[in-house]
Write an enzyme that holds these catalytic residues in place. Structure first.
Site, PDB file in Angstrom:
ATOM      1  N   ASN A  23       0.933  -1.187  -0.052  1.00  0.00           N
ATOM      2  CA  ASN A  23      -0.062   0.066   0.206  1.00  0.00           C
ATOM      3  C   ASN A  23       0.761   1.116   0.067  1.00  0.00           C
ATOM      4  O   ASN A  23       1.692   1.348   0.879  1.00  0.00           O
ATOM      5  CB  ASN A  23      -1.058  -0.147   1.226  1.00  0.00           C
ATOM      6  CG  ASN A  23      -1.825   1.240   1.135  1.00  0.00           C
ATOM      7  OD1 ASN A  23      -1.304   2.401   1.421  1.00  0.00           O
ATOM      8  ND2 ASN A  23      -3.244   0.838   0.743  1.00  0.00           N
ATOM      9  N   SER A  46      -4.341   0.178  -3.145  1.00  0.00           N
ATOM     10  CA  SER A  46      -4.912   1.551  -2.817  1.00  0.00           C
ATOM     11  C   SER A  46      -6.428   1.237  -2.093  1.00  0.00           C
ATOM     12  O   SER A  46      -7.325   0.723  -2.477  1.00  0.00           O
ATOM     13  CB  SER A  46      -5.241   2.322  -3.958  1.00  0.00           C
ATOM     14  OG  SER A  46      -5.680   3.635  -3.764  1.00  0.00           O
ATOM     15  N   GLU A  47      -6.454   2.165  -0.838  1.00  0.00           N
ATOM     16  CA  GLU A  47      -7.349   1.880   0.049  1.00  0.00           C
ATOM     17  C   GLU A  47      -8.779   2.508  -0.560  1.00  0.00           C
ATOM     18  O   GLU A  47      -9.812   2.111   0.260  1.00  0.00           O
ATOM     19  CB  GLU A  47      -7.156   2.482   1.458  1.00  0.00           C
ATOM     20  CG  GLU A  47      -7.046   3.894   1.476  1.00  0.00           C
ATOM     21  CD  GLU A  47      -5.566   4.025   1.828  1.00  0.00           C
ATOM     22  OE1 GLU A  47      -5.376   5.063   2.306  1.00  0.00           O
ATOM     23  OE2 GLU A  47      -4.916   3.451   1.044  1.00  0.00           O
ATOM     24  N   ASN A  48      -8.735   3.035  -1.709  1.00  0.00           N
ATOM     25  CA  ASN A  48     -10.118   3.660  -2.148  1.00  0.00           C
ATOM     26  C   ASN A  48     -10.549   2.331  -2.927  1.00  0.00           C
ATOM     27  O   ASN A  48     -11.854   2.593  -3.612  1.00  0.00           O
ATOM     28  CB  ASN A  48      -9.748   4.786  -2.992  1.00  0.00           C
ATOM     29  CG  ASN A  48      -9.017   4.677  -4.076  1.00  0.00           C
ATOM     30  OD1 ASN A  48      -7.962   3.990  -4.007  1.00  0.00           O
ATOM     31  ND2 ASN A  48      -9.276   5.007  -5.352  1.00  0.00           N
TER      32      ASN A  48
END
Length: 211
Positions: A23, A46-48
């Site tokens: 990440n 990607s945390e989205n």
């Protein structure tokens, strides 16, 4: 002499191995995607809600629907996938991320990290950093060695609100590579042209030299 932002990112990319799930935090860490070696196959998260983030797009590749957590346009590697934010954070909290590469405003000699707010400044939200520093198997911080006003960013104790305590394993700055151990800090590498004296002058805590 010191490493440029791109050179810091390239140095961080050299930490990554085949098969890693990685990440990249907002800011300087996002540049790492441009420097992953061609012979290293890994998965940028990607945390989205993207797994398989590629390098930044050339102008003719820009797709406004493909963005990272910093709302920057990105490319997606072959086999990349998309999912909701809840699934993305489930991956993080379940320990599925091998490496989190994050920016920081302060890192302490014991690996505490402050990177989500400065008191009195407008904050949109804490983002995913608090989950990442506890969910990732390894946390690497990328940042300039000192703040814009010359104050220390590597400190004995963080004065800013903490994101996590005792979680940072390695710090890569424009001047050096420094490891965080149970016994304090170890200087592992100097950027080309940077002297030991300069690093000592710009680092709050003392450190051992492991060059």
């Amino acid at each position: 002499m010191s490493w440029s932002r791109e050179e810091i990112a390239a140095r961080a990319a050299a930490e990554l191995c085949d098969g890693d799930y990685v990440n990249l935090g907002i800011g300087l860490p996002t540049l790492v995607s441009n420097h992953v070696a061609d012979d290293v196959e890994l998965f940028l998260h990607s945390e989205n809600g993207v797994l398989g983030v590629g390098p930044y797009p050339a102008e003719e590749q820009v797709d406004p629907d493909l963005i990272n957590a910093a709302k920057e346009t990105v490319t997606v590697a072959a086999g990349g996938s998309f999912f909701d934010s809840a699934t993305s954070f489930a991956m993080i909290r379940a320990g599925k991320i091998d490496v989190a590469i994050l920016g920081a405003m302060q890192v302490s000699r014991l690996g505490d990290i402050a990177n989500w707010m400065i008191p009195g400044k407008m904050v949109k939200g804490m983002g995913g950093a608090m989950d990442l520093v506890h969910g990732a198997k390894r946390v690497i911080v990328l940042m300039e060695h000192v703040a814009w006003d010359g104050t220390y960013k590597i400190v004995d104790d963080c004065s800013l609100p903490l994101t996590g305590r005792g979680v940072v394993e390695r710090i890569i700055t424009d001047l050096a590579v420094i490891d965080v151990t149970r016994d304090g800090l170890d200087l592992m590498e100097l950027a080309p042209g940077v002297t030991l004296e300069e690093v000592r002058a710009k680092t709050g805590p003392d450190f051992r030299v492991r060059l």
